[in-house]
Scaffold this motif. Structure first.
Motif, PDB file in Angstrom:
ATOM      1  N   THR A  34       1.639  -6.269   1.029  1.00 35.31           N
ATOM      2  CA  THR A  34       1.903  -4.884   1.413  1.00 35.31           C
ATOM      3  C   THR A  34       0.775  -4.313   2.274  1.00 35.31           C
ATOM      4  N   PRO A  35       1.053  -3.230   3.019  1.00 37.91           N
ATOM      5  CA  PRO A  35      -0.034  -2.539   3.726  1.00 37.91           C
ATOM      6  C   PRO A  35      -1.115  -2.061   2.779  1.00 37.91           C
ATOM      7  N   LYS A  55      -3.599  -4.863   2.280  1.00 37.03           N
ATOM      8  CA  LYS A  55      -4.495  -5.029   3.435  1.00 37.03           C
ATOM      9  C   LYS A  55      -5.542  -3.923   3.479  1.00 37.03           C
ATOM     10  N   GLN A  56      -5.124  -2.700   3.168  1.00 32.41           N
ATOM     11  CA  GLN A  56      -6.062  -1.580   3.154  1.00 32.41           C
ATOM     12  C   GLN A  56      -7.147  -1.800   2.108  1.00 32.41           C
TER      13      GLN A  56
END
Length: 389
Positions: free
Chosen positions: A300-301, A304-305
């Motif tokens: 998911t984003p 990555k964040q």
């Protein structure tokens, strides 16, 4: 000559009356303003108590979880919501001693008045009836033991459960690897016993046999006696259940004893420092893990964040437990945003979470309090994970 006595007698009386009036106004409105601000500030504080091992054999797990929570707190402080709801994190170190868990809980609830508690590892079962009695949300993470959830509506688990984790490994070993005779070496506590029982139940249901089971204490580093007994039993699979840096010695000493069986394990064995210490002994080992932990460039984003933030702050890459620390705090903040910080509202808000993308993947809270996310099997080849066939 002027007579000043009447003036002197009258003037102070008027000033006195005016002074009393002004003082009354200040005390009424000024203090109510001050106390009103104090009450508002107290009401807008959200205390999350965290019970975890920051010292002892399991300190690397507790510190990893704390690092993840610290990133979540920093991320939250950048959001507009932090202006309306002030987050307070209260950490309590157990040193890995289960006997200190209840004392830590009582301090966080009775002194700090935290409406929610995140508890890590040993001793969590003792908090289950206390959470119900005190009406406090108890979120267990890094606690795979059986019997954690489903007993009362105040307890949640955000981690792999021993039942699902060990059952997944047993099914893979029997159906995919065609293994039929297994030995188990496990840490002698509630976690190890839960994994032993769950693996045994599923493997025997499928038609396999458990021909040896050997326990060890959490602080042990010498496993040669257990290794010799497993060698004598001649299994075609050995299921290794444990955590802590000393777990690297188990596959090493099994191989030194002449055990040639296929090694199976859980996600804790995939920690970089353990793989490095175990070296060639874990080559070809199969283990279960959360799907997110196998490819930090996918997912998911939110994943990555988190990875970017973690690398920036700690100058290293998060591996496994850090994600659960990060998302545990985010789950409670999301529940507080939806329902409020009062314990009952917080519990309702957490129970209602479904299909929410977090760093570990898309999660949902089950009716029994377990928080679900994808689990997969991976294989160690030359010190790195690869997709299992």
């Amino acid at each position: 000559m002027y007579n000043f006595k009447p003036y002197l007698r009258t003037r102070p009386n008027k000033l006195w009356v005016i002074s009393i009036a002004i003082a009354t106004l200040i005390s009424t409105f000024g203090l109510s303003y001050v106390f009103g601000r104090h009450q508002k500030t107290a009401a807008n504080n959200f205390c999350v108590g965290v019970i975890l091992p920051l010292t002892g054999n399991s300190a690397y797990i507790g510190q990893s979880i704390k690092n993840g929570m610290d990133i979540a707190r920093t991320d939250y402080a950048k959001q507009p919501a932090s202006k309306q709801l002030n987050l307070e994190l209260e950490y309590s170190d157990t040193g890995g001693d289960a006997a200190r868990v209840v004392t830590a809980y009582q301090s966080l609830v009775n002194i700090k008045n935290c409406p929610s508690i995140i508890a890590v590892q040993e001793g969590v079962k003792a908090l289950i009836p206390l959470a119900e009695k005190d009406k406090r949300v108890l979120l267990a993470t890094s606690v795979p033991d059986n019997g954690i959830t489903g007993q009362n509506p105040w307890v949640f688990r955000f981690f792999v459960s021993a039942e699902s984790d060990a059952s997944t490994m047993a099914e893979y070993a029997f159906n995919k690897l065609n293994l039929r005779k297994a030995a188990i070496i496990y840490v002698n506590n509630s976690t190890g016993i839960s994994y032993r029982d769950s693996f045994t139940q599923k493997f025997t249901e499928l038609g396999g046999n458990i021909i040896e089971a050997q326990a060890f204490n959490p602080d042990d580093v010498d496993f040669r006696t257990q290794a010799w007994k497993i060698k004598q039993a001649a299994p075609d699979a050995v299921y290794i259940v444990g955590y802590g840096k000393s777990i690297a010695n188990i596959p090493i000493q099994l191989r030194e004893a002449g055990v040639t069986a296929t090694f199976l394990s859980m996600g804790t064995i995939s920690q970089p420092e353990i793989l490095q210490a175990a070296g060639e002994a874990v080559n070809g080992l199969y283990y279960t893990t959360a799907e997110f932990a196998t490819d930090l460039n996918a997912g998911t984003p939110e994943l990555k964040q988190f990875v970017d933030s973690y690398r920036s702050r700690f100058r290293k890459t998060p591996v496994f437990f850090e994600f659960f620390g990060y998302d545990s705090l985010r789950l409670l903040l999301l529940a507080a945003k939806r329902g409020g910080t009062e314990p009952e509202k917080l519990r309702e808000g957490l129970s209602a979470i479904a299909n929410i993308p977090l760093a570990v993947g898309t999660v949902s809270v089950g009716q029994d309090g377990n928080i679900h996310f994808p689990i997969v099997v991976r294989k160690i080849v030359d010190g790195k994970w690869t997709p299992a066939p």
